[in-house]
Design a protein around this motif. Structure first.
Motif, PDB file in Angstrom:
ATOM      1  N   UNK A  90      42.018  11.716  67.032  1.00  0.00           N
ATOM      2  CA  UNK A  90      40.565  11.607  66.990  1.00  0.00           C
ATOM      3  C   UNK A  90      40.116  12.223  65.689  1.00  0.00           C
ATOM      4  N   UNK A  91      39.313  11.471  64.961  1.00  0.00           N
ATOM      5  CA  UNK A  91      38.842  11.910  63.670  1.00  0.00           C
ATOM      6  C   UNK A  91      37.391  12.361  63.808  1.00  0.00           C
ATOM      7  N   UNK A  92      37.132  13.612  63.445  1.00  0.00           N
ATOM      8  CA  UNK A  92      35.785  14.173  63.512  1.00  0.00           C
ATOM      9  C   UNK A  92      35.150  14.082  62.132  1.00  0.00           C
ATOM     10  N   UNK A  93      33.943  13.533  62.073  1.00  0.00           N
ATOM     11  CA  UNK A  93      33.181  13.499  60.828  1.00  0.00           C
ATOM     12  C   UNK A  93      31.885  14.255  61.061  1.00  0.00           C
ATOM     13  N   UNK A  94      31.536  15.128  60.105  1.00  0.00           N
ATOM     14  CA  UNK A  94      30.408  16.031  60.281  1.00  0.00           C
ATOM     15  C   UNK A  94      29.302  15.715  59.276  1.00  0.00           C
ATOM     16  N   UNK A 132      34.555  16.380  54.059  1.00  0.00           N
ATOM     17  CA  UNK A 132      35.913  16.231  54.576  1.00  0.00           C
ATOM     18  C   UNK A 132      35.903  16.177  56.094  1.00  0.00           C
ATOM     19  N   UNK A 133      36.635  15.232  56.657  1.00  0.00           N
ATOM     20  CA  UNK A 133      36.720  15.137  58.118  1.00  0.00           C
ATOM     21  C   UNK A 133      37.762  16.106  58.676  1.00  0.00           C
ATOM     22  N   UNK A 134      37.830  16.153  59.963  1.00  0.00           N
ATOM     23  CA  UNK A 134      38.854  16.931  60.661  1.00  0.00           C
ATOM     24  C   UNK A 134      39.553  15.987  61.618  1.00  0.00           C
TER      25      UNK A 134
END
Length: 157
Positions: free
Chosen positions: A31-35, A40-42
């Motif tokens: 799962x890719x987290x974008x803020x 930079x994503x997590x």
């Protein structure tokens, strides 16, 4: 030993078929987290994907229809079955989807395209300890200890 020497006859649930094209797919789930306001994503790794095997193959011969029917029965059977892949080894799989075709210009053959998914293990098989009785026992012990402590405080006052 050459690669041809290592090839095995393909089969599913013991029903053989010839293979034209065979492939295997896998990878990792995540799962890719974008803020907002961050460049930079997590990414969170969530484990290996189930392996998938895809084949284009055929059955051939004077009894090809009987052989094709037997393969269809194996593909439609409930539960996992053993897949022998010509190149990649054996695995317990379930048939996700298949198509069967016969061509007027190529008599004596039935063509198949199928996809299998790794069966893995049932989540019920992963349980190694009955936790409910242990939780009930711990709750009862806690309740008894609290009642005893309350009684002790009432007596001492």
């Amino acid at each position: 030993m050459t690669w041809r020497d290592r090839l095995r006859p393909a089969s599913f649930r013991g029903v053989p078929f010839k293979v034209d094209v065979a492939s295997k797919a896998g990878g990792r789930r995540g799962f890719n987290f974008e803020y907002p306001k961050r460049d930079t994503p997590s990414d969170e790794d969530m484990g290996r994907r189930a392996r998938r095997y895809a084949f284009s193959g055929w059955v051939i011969g004077p009894n090809y229809q009987i052989d094709a029917d037997a393969l269809e029965v194996a593909l439609n059977a409930e539960g996992p079955g053993r897949l022998v892949h010509p190149d990649f080894a054996e695995d317990m799989v379930r048939c996700e989807v298949y198509t069967r075709a016969q061509r007027r210009t190529e008599g004596g053959m039935a063509f198949f395209d199928f996809t299998f998914v790794e069966a893995g293990t049932s989540p019920a098989q992963l349980v190694t300890e009955a936790t409910q009785p242990a939780a009930k026992k711990a709750a009862a012990a806690t309740s008894d200890a609290a009642a005893k402590q309350l009684d002790d405080e009432i007596v001492s006052t």
